[in-house]
Design a protein around this motif. Structure first.
Motif: not given
Length: 386
Positions: A185-211
């Motif tokens: 998945x290393x080369x997919x950063x920009x495409x993924x951020x576009x698909x998820x509508x994350x702005x290029x400047x945003x620092x994205x914190x991810x949490x992987x945990x069931x609610x």
């Protein structure tokens, strides 16, 4: 003949299920004849297991009764009997039970069928909530009568010792992680951020945990409400939960004014891709056995913020691969997040060190080796094929 019959509740989304979806195909590749038995069929993680040629059997449930609590107990009794019948008719060489209810049912079925050896895996801390009255006492009984008991963190092993499980029966086996998916998945950063509508400047914190309440999402939202408003950040919550609790979290994010910055992504099968597009990983659990999520963050070269509890101590090296903070402390969580938000060099240093640590200590191969060694030891001959 089946070498190892693996017994788990289901193959829906969860840490243990994901673990088995990686470990079992690896064991099958090494020549072990495996079969999986579940209470209920389907689930996201059934696919890679079936693709590896491993059959999955659903335990039958007979008659139904209208009283919900009674229905659950009767179903477990029926399924215990069905498993015992299966163990007598087509005995595998080893029965390996994962998670408390399966350990109870597997332990009872093994007794009824006069079957041995039975292996059990405890994959949560003892403070987890009860599933039904008396389950912890019954689980303790089952674990004490097992031939071998795996714990996946030092804390879990310590708890098992305190519960009277003989030292000679205990094996520590940290989760392992398949790094390939993260490298792919290393080369997919920009495409993924576009698909998820994350702005290029945003620092994205991810949490992987069931609610689930003990995973600390409420603390997380309260912490991020304290973050400086002028810095561009986003919080991506990956995981699913009961509709009522999910709705509570959505409403809380609205009340705290975070609705525009918090994404509820639900259960996702493309976790490596999402994490490679994020900038930091967070786990705010109040208790943990040993979280796959932290290994995934490190595999994606992300710096980690985690609570100082359970298996998190085994995974995170304080100030080397991440930051540890006490559970249920939104103020301190906010401070740690602010630190990473403002310091790209720190994020990079912790993330790279985490990746090196996961490569050296938590590879899938090392984890599978430890299962193999234990199984061979039980079978008493260096070989698992007749």
């Amino acid at each position: 003949m089946t070498d190892v019959l693996v017994f788990v509740g289901s193959l829906a989304v969860g840490g243990t299920e994901r673990h088995l979806s990686q470990v079992l195909p690896a064991l099958a590749k090494r020549g072990w004849a495996l079969k999986v038995v579940v209470f209920s069929g389907g689930g996201a993680f059934a696919e890679p297991i079936e693709a590896a040629g491993i059959p999955i059997e659903v335990l039958p449930r007979g008659f139904s009764v209208p009283v919900p609590k009674l229905r659950g107990v009767l179903a477990l009794m029926q399924q215990t009997r069905a498993l015992a019948v299966g163990l007598r008719r087509r005995p595998p060489r080893i029965l390996h039970c994962f998670l408390p209810t399966c350990c109870i049912v597997g332990g009872l079925a093994g007794r009824m069928a006069g079957f041995s050896p039975v292996v059990m895996s405890r994959r949560s801390q003892a403070v987890r909530p009860s599933s039904f009255p008396g389950d912890k006492w019954m689980e303790g009984w089952a674990l004490r009568h097992a031939n071998l008991v795996f714990g996946h963190s030092s804390r879990v092993i310590d708890e098992l010792k305190a519960e009277g499980i003989a030292n000679t029966k205990l094996r520590l086996n940290h989760n392992g992680i398949d790094l390939e998916a993260f490298d792919d998945a290393a080369g997919e950063r920009e495409g993924t951020r576009r698909a998820e509508q994350w702005h290029p400047d945003e620092i994205v914190f991810a949490t992987v945990a069931n609610l689930i309440p003990y995973k600390g999402h409420v603390d997380l939202l309260q912490a991020f409400a304290r973050l400086a408003g002028n810095l561009p950040w986003r919080l991506a919550l990956v995981g699913q939960g009961r509709p009522a609790f999910t709705q509570q979290l959505r409403e809380l994010s609205q009340r705290l004014g975070l609705a525009e910055r918090v994404d509820f992504l639900g259960g996702r099968a493309d976790v490596p891709r999402l994490l490679k597009a994020a900038d930091a990983g967070i786990l705010a659990s109040h208790q943990e056995g040993f979280p796959n999520a932290i290994l995934e963050y490190m595999a994606a070269s992300l710096p980690v913020i985690a609570t100082a509890t359970g298996g998190n101590f085994d995974a995170v090296c304080e100030d080397q691969t991440g930051l540890l903070i006490p559970p249920a402390a939104p103020e301190l969580l906010a401070q740690a997040a602010t630190l990473l938000l403002n310091d790209p060099l720190l994020r990079k240093r912790l993330g790279q060190a985490g990746r090196r640590r996961v490569e050296s200590t938590f590879s899938l191969d090392a984890c599978v080796d430890r299962y193999e060694d234990a199984y061979r030891g039980l079978l008493g001959n260096g070989h698992h094929h007749g």
